[in-house]
Each structure stands twice: as structure tokens, then as C-alpha cells.
Design an enzyme around this catalytic site. Structure first.
Site, PDB file in Angstrom:
ATOM      1  N   HIS A  17      -8.121 -10.794  12.543  1.00  0.00           N
ATOM      2  CA  HIS A  17      -8.109  -9.646  11.815  1.00  0.00           C
ATOM      3  C   HIS A  17      -8.641 -10.048  10.416  1.00  0.00           C
ATOM      4  O   HIS A  17      -7.828 -11.033  10.021  1.00  0.00           O
ATOM      5  CB  HIS A  17      -6.614  -9.038  11.531  1.00  0.00           C
ATOM      6  CG  HIS A  17      -6.403  -7.694  11.035  1.00  0.00           C
ATOM      7  ND1 HIS A  17      -7.327  -6.983  10.506  1.00  0.00           N
ATOM      8  CD2 HIS A  17      -5.269  -7.032  10.415  1.00  0.00           C
ATOM      9  CE1 HIS A  17      -7.007  -6.057   9.683  1.00  0.00           C
ATOM     10  NE2 HIS A  17      -5.602  -5.959   9.792  1.00  0.00           N
TER      11      HIS A  17
ATOM     12  N   ASP B 140      -4.350  -9.915   4.099  1.00  0.00           N
ATOM     13  CA  ASP B 140      -2.772 -10.591   4.104  1.00  0.00           C
ATOM     14  C   ASP B 140      -3.031 -11.586   5.120  1.00  0.00           C
ATOM     15  O   ASP B 140      -2.257 -12.404   5.336  1.00  0.00           O
ATOM     16  CB  ASP B 140      -1.675  -9.564   4.416  1.00  0.00           C
ATOM     17  CG  ASP B 140      -2.021  -8.428   5.314  1.00  0.00           C
ATOM     18  OD1 ASP B 140      -3.318  -8.375   5.722  1.00  0.00           O
ATOM     19  OD2 ASP B 140      -1.373  -7.964   5.979  1.00  0.00           O
TER      20      ASP B 140
ATOM     21  N   HIS C 103      -4.991  -2.889  13.274  1.00  0.00           N
ATOM     22  CA  HIS C 103      -4.761  -2.078  12.406  1.00  0.00           C
ATOM     23  C   HIS C 103      -6.097  -1.768  11.776  1.00  0.00           C
ATOM     24  O   HIS C 103      -6.315  -0.564  11.036  1.00  0.00           O
ATOM     25  CB  HIS C 103      -3.584  -2.377  11.293  1.00  0.00           C
ATOM     26  CG  HIS C 103      -3.819  -1.878  10.060  1.00  0.00           C
ATOM     27  ND1 HIS C 103      -3.864  -2.700   9.040  1.00  0.00           N
ATOM     28  CD2 HIS C 103      -3.835  -0.568   9.462  1.00  0.00           C
ATOM     29  CE1 HIS C 103      -3.863  -2.112   7.869  1.00  0.00           C
ATOM     30  NE2 HIS C 103      -3.812  -0.898   8.259  1.00  0.00           N
TER      31      HIS C 103
ATOM     32  N   HIS D  18       3.244 -10.515  11.272  1.00  0.00           N
ATOM     33  CA  HIS D  18       4.310 -10.339  10.487  1.00  0.00           C
ATOM     34  C   HIS D  18       5.669 -10.289  11.196  1.00  0.00           C
ATOM     35  O   HIS D  18       5.938  -9.619  12.175  1.00  0.00           O
ATOM     36  CB  HIS D  18       4.071  -8.792   9.676  1.00  0.00           C
ATOM     37  CG  HIS D  18       2.829  -8.618   9.005  1.00  0.00           C
ATOM     38  ND1 HIS D  18       2.635  -9.368   7.874  1.00  0.00           N
ATOM     39  CD2 HIS D  18       1.815  -7.807   9.169  1.00  0.00           C
ATOM     40  CE1 HIS D  18       1.506  -8.755   7.306  1.00  0.00           C
ATOM     41  NE2 HIS D  18       0.899  -7.860   7.974  1.00  0.00           N
TER      42      HIS D  18
ATOM     43  N   HIS E 140       0.826  -1.204  -0.026  1.00  0.00           N
ATOM     44  CA  HIS E 140       0.095   0.120   0.212  1.00  0.00           C
ATOM     45  C   HIS E 140       0.873   1.284   0.019  1.00  0.00           C
ATOM     46  O   HIS E 140       0.385   2.222   0.844  1.00  0.00           O
ATOM     47  CB  HIS E 140      -0.928  -0.140   1.156  1.00  0.00           C
ATOM     48  CG  HIS E 140      -1.491  -1.051   1.668  1.00  0.00           C
ATOM     49  ND1 HIS E 140      -2.272  -1.448   2.709  1.00  0.00           N
ATOM     50  CD2 HIS E 140      -1.908  -2.157   0.789  1.00  0.00           C
ATOM     51  CE1 HIS E 140      -2.797  -2.556   2.488  1.00  0.00           C
ATOM     52  NE2 HIS E 140      -2.623  -3.202   1.654  1.00  0.00           N
TER      53      HIS E 140
ATOM     54  N   TYR F  92       7.605  -0.229  10.356  1.00  0.00           N
ATOM     55  CA  TYR F  92       6.117  -0.862  10.446  1.00  0.00           C
ATOM     56  C   TYR F  92       5.355   0.456  11.265  1.00  0.00           C
ATOM     57  O   TYR F  92       3.941   0.530  10.933  1.00  0.00           O
ATOM     58  CB  TYR F  92       6.151  -2.156  10.881  1.00  0.00           C
ATOM     59  CG  TYR F  92       4.961  -2.983  10.984  1.00  0.00           C
ATOM     60  CD1 TYR F  92       4.534  -3.448   9.820  1.00  0.00           C
ATOM     61  CD2 TYR F  92       3.916  -2.436  11.798  1.00  0.00           C
ATOM     62  CE1 TYR F  92       3.320  -4.141   9.523  1.00  0.00           C
ATOM     63  CE2 TYR F  92       2.672  -3.508  11.608  1.00  0.00           C
ATOM     64  CZ  TYR F  92       2.346  -4.072  10.385  1.00  0.00           C
ATOM     65  OH  TYR F  92       1.148  -4.926  10.478  1.00  0.00           O
TER      66      TYR F  92
ATOM     67  N   GLU G  26      -8.312  -8.439   7.167  1.00  0.00           N
ATOM     68  CA  GLU G  26      -7.330  -8.015   6.245  1.00  0.00           C
ATOM     69  C   GLU G  26      -6.589  -9.210   5.403  1.00  0.00           C
ATOM     70  O   GLU G  26      -6.413 -10.035   5.788  1.00  0.00           O
ATOM     71  CB  GLU G  26      -6.122  -6.928   6.735  1.00  0.00           C
ATOM     72  CG  GLU G  26      -5.654  -6.264   5.419  1.00  0.00           C
ATOM     73  CD  GLU G  26      -4.745  -4.977   5.565  1.00  0.00           C
ATOM     74  OE1 GLU G  26      -4.496  -4.560   6.641  1.00  0.00           O
ATOM     75  OE2 GLU G  26      -4.631  -4.165   4.738  1.00  0.00           O
TER      76      GLU G  26
ATOM     77  N   ASP H  85      -1.521  -7.614  13.696  1.00  0.00           N
ATOM     78  CA  ASP H  85      -0.450  -6.533  13.355  1.00  0.00           C
ATOM     79  C   ASP H  85       0.236  -5.850  14.366  1.00  0.00           C
ATOM     80  O   ASP H  85       1.629  -5.388  13.751  1.00  0.00           O
ATOM     81  CB  ASP H  85      -1.289  -5.509  12.223  1.00  0.00           C
ATOM     82  CG  ASP H  85      -1.757  -6.079  10.996  1.00  0.00           C
ATOM     83  OD1 ASP H  85      -1.031  -6.654  10.403  1.00  0.00           O
ATOM     84  OD2 ASP H  85      -2.719  -5.536  10.629  1.00  0.00           O
TER      85      ASP H  85
HETATM   86 FE1  FEO Z   1      -3.706  -5.101   8.619  1.00  0.00          FE
HETATM   87 FE2  FEO Z   1      -1.003  -7.250   8.146  1.00  0.00          FE
HETATM   88  O1  FEO Z   1      -2.998  -6.452   7.959  1.00  0.00           O
END
Ligand code: FEO
Length: 400
Positions: free
Chosen positions: A80, A84, A147, A227, A26, A194, A82, A166
Site C-alpha cells: 500500500h 503511513d 483502503h 496497524h 485524518h 478502525y 499511503e 490496512d
Molecule cells: Fe491506508 Fe494505514 O494507510
């Protein structure tokens, strides 16, 4: 990394995926790639916490298959929605047919809006709700906007393992899975990058969350984000870094960020930087020809000063500067001081626009801005150094 299993704690396995090739998230440059972490708990209820990006579904299933038949997973926790972390969820549900999928109230809605599923066995959990897996208990903690509105932590009580989605993560692909196995400086740089690029806008919520975690008295032994690497050696290190970043703690440092056409603004930038240095302020002069927007905001994380420079082009500023400002504005840094400068030929609008941008970014301007026509004279460079002195004075006057 061996192809075999990676145990985080007895009976708890990392079953995520490594995205070596990811270079953009992004608009955030991910020069080291990333990982999507998922965790498998083999207990009376075989439970999967989070999944991976759709492109890495096979890798996750292969890792799970090294430990147990994926069909034996009866419980899934989605911290979460999202993509990913949820991109492979639909496939996983087809393969495993879990009895239950736990998600926060906002995540339940987000899963519906992403996957338009009909009949997944989603059960909503809220902050403080507990789940028994057999020998283990899980406490859930909603972490809104860290997030996304749906984000949630899962705390495995007996293991002291916080699966933090995240938060506390880093885009850092490596064959190693733990903090003590990678370069400590690089890890903190990537964790800071990050934070600056993903979490900084939600800094007040980060501080609230840290307070809440403290009040709950969770005995955190390991922090496992979704991550990057797992913090097993010193989770307090990343918690205290978040406390500093969340409170927008800065040091006596300034960024001089510029773009230039014919080196005039560049020469002014060097002189501004020299002026800051003369007053004892640490300086990073960043030419946008070479620095990515996401590295600029990473440097801004601990910088109290922000000085922007651009020549005028077509009554505006140079496009790389406009790009950087648009990006940085959304990240809502607070408590910075700054100023603007730039060369021009005839119109000279760029400095005015940079001043407006600083105002919009809530950077306190401590100088009216400096414009120089065409090529700076020695006197113009002296005025640029003086601008650096003024910004340095404001930085040093602020004792944070
Ligand atoms: Fe908010 Fe790693 O996704």
C-alpha cells in the site's frame, strides 16, 4: 517491550514502529496512538514487507539492524502506497538497494506519483501472482479500496501468514504485538473504530474480499495487519467481525446525538433517549460537547437508529453537528432509521436541515421531526419521548 527482536513465525520478524503520540488520523481521534507494522522475512531472498511513516524510519532501520544488515534486503513488497506505510521507502531503498520492489499495478503508479522516483526496480504483481523467496512462497491478492485502489495482501503460504495492510488493523499503540497479549475488549473496540472510520464506505468490497479469500481456501494461521496487534490466537474472530460490519449488521440500539445551547435540546435528547429505553431499545445519548465525531461513528457501527438534535443558530445548525454530519456522511452507513429534533427561538431551520442531512445519509426518517420554541414544557418532553417511541418501533420492526 524488549529492545530485541520480535518473531512472528520462525524467520519472520516484526520490524515496524510504535507511534505513541499520534492523536489524530485524518480527523479520526487515535487516543491510543498507533503502530506502523513492517515484516522482515529472512530467507534466500531477504524480504521486507511494507515500511513505516517517515518520522519513524530510524526506528524501523534499528529493528531491522537487530536481525540483519539492512543492506542484505534484496526484495521489498509494498502492499500500500499511503505514507503511513511508504513514508520511509525512499530512505530504505537508498540504504538497501534492493534488486526488486513488488507492487500492485495501481501501487506502481501511486509510488511514482508520491516519490517521483527515477529507476526504482518496481515489478508489478496482480492477484494470484506468486513469488518464491527460497523456502517460502508468497501469493498476492489485490484488495482495491481497502483502503486505497493500490492496496494488496501478501499471503506467505507455508507459514499461513496473511500480511493484510490496512484491513483487520487498529490504531492501537502498545508494547505488546499480539492479540492474546492485550485486553480483548479494548482490542475489538479499537478494531471496530478502525473499521467504522476507515473501511465502512467499502463494506461491499469487504464482503467480496471475504468471499474471495474463502474460495481461494487460504489456510490462514495468522493475520498481520499494518496497524495494531497481530491476530495469532484466533484470526477467525476478526474475520467474523468484518463479516458482520461489512454486512452492516446492527442491533436494537439507537444513538441520540445532539448539541445544545441552553440545555433545551439537551432535555429533549434525554427525553428521546428515555422514550427509546421504554420500548426496550439500547440507547447511547451523545452530547457533541464531549464526544468526538469518530467515536460517534464507532457507536453507529452496531446501532440501527440515529436521532439527531440541534437548536437553530443563525438559520443553521450548531457547527459541531454540521462537522459530525459531514464526517459521517462520507462513511456511508446503510440500513439505519432515524429522526431529528431541536429547540429554536424564532427561525427554527435546524430540524429541517437535520432532516435533509438524514436523507443525504440515506437514513430512513420515521418521524417528521420535532421543534420546540425556547424551553420545552412537560408536554414538549412528552412529545420527545413519543418521538423515541416511534424510532424504537421502527428499530424493533426491522429483524436484522
Ligand atoms: Fe491506508 Fe494505514 O494507510
Amino acid at each position: 517491550m524488549s529492545g530485541s527482536t520480535i518473531e512472528v513465525k520462525p524467520g519472520i520478524y516484526w520490524v515496524g514502529a510504535i507511534d505513541w503520540g499520534l492523536r489524530d488520523f485524518h480527523g479520526y481521534s487515535t487516543e491510543l496512538g498507533s503502530t506502523y507494522n513492517a515484516f522482515l522475512v529472512v530467507d534466500e531472498h531477504v524480504t521486507l514487507f511494507d515500511t513505516v511513516k517517515a518520522t519513524h524510519t530510524e526506528e524501523m532501520l534499528w529493528r531491522i539492524g537487530q536481525i540483519i544488515d539492512p543492506g542484505k534486503i534484496d526484495t521489498v513488497v509494498v502492499n500500500h502506497a499511503e505514507m503511513d506505510h511508504s513514508g520511509s521507502l525512499g530512505h530504505l531503498i537508498e540504504v538497501a538497494r534492493p534488486e526488486r520492489v513488488f507492487a500492485s499495478p495501481a501501487c506502481e503508479k501511486a509510488l511514482k506519483a508520491h516519490f517521483h522516483h527515477d529507476g526504482w526496480p518496481v515489478r508489478v504483481v496482480k492477484s494470484g501472482d506468486r513469488l518464491n523467496l527460497g523456502r517460502r512462497n508468497v501469493t498476492f491478492l489485490e484488495t482495491k479500496m481497502l483502503h486505497w485502489p493500490d492496496s494488496m495482501f501478501s499471503f506467505l503460504e507455508e507459514d499461513g501468514l496473511l500480511i493484510s495492510s490496512d484491513a483487520f488493523g487498529a490504531h492501537y499503540a502498545s508494547s505488546e504485538r499480539f492479540d492474546d497479549e492485550v485486553d480483548a475488549g479494548e482490542l475489538m473496540h479499537q478494531a471496530g473504530k478502525y473499521y467504522a472510520n476507515i473501511l465502512n464506505p467499502y463494506s461491499p468490497l469487504v464482503l467480496n474480499l471475504l468471499e474471495q479469500v474463502g474460495k481461494l481456501g487460504l489456510k490462514i494461521d495468522i493475520i498481520a495487519p499494518d496497524h495494531g496487534v497481530i491476530w495469532r490466537t484466533n484470526p477467525g474472530k476478526i474475520l467474523s467481525a468484518y463479516a458482520n460490519w461489512g454486512s452492516q449488521k446492527t442491533r436494537e440500539k439507537a444513538l441520540v446525538v445532539f448539541d445544545s445551547m441552553w440545555h433545551s435540546t439537551e432535555r429533549m435528547a434525554d427525553a428521546v433517549g428515555q422514550g427509546l429505553l421504554e420500548k426496550g431499545v439500547s440507547v447511547q445519548v451523545m452530547d457533541l460537547h464531549g464526544w468526538h465525531r469518530s467515536d460517534v461513528v464507532t457507536e453507529l457501527l452496531d446501532s440501527r437508529g440515529l436521532v439527531l438534535g440541534s437548536p437553530t443558530l443563525n438559520n443553521g445548525m450548531l457547527p459541531r453537528m454540521a462537522d459530525m454530519i459531514c464526517y459521517a456522511k462520507g462513511l456511508r452507513f446503510t440500513g439505519r432509521v432515524g429522526a431529528a429534533f431541536g429547540s429554536y427561538g424564532w427561525g427554527g431551520e435546524a430540524v429541517k436541515l437535520l432532516n435533509e442531512a438524514l436523507d443525504e445519509m440515506k437514513v430512513q426518517r420515521v418521524h417528521e421531526g420535532l421543534k420546540v420554541q425556547y424551553v420545552p414544557t412537560p408536554q414538549d418532553l412528552e412529545r420527545s419521548r413519543e418521538l423515541g417511541h416511534v424510532v424504537a418501533g421502527a428499530i424493533l420492526a426491522d429483524p436484522r
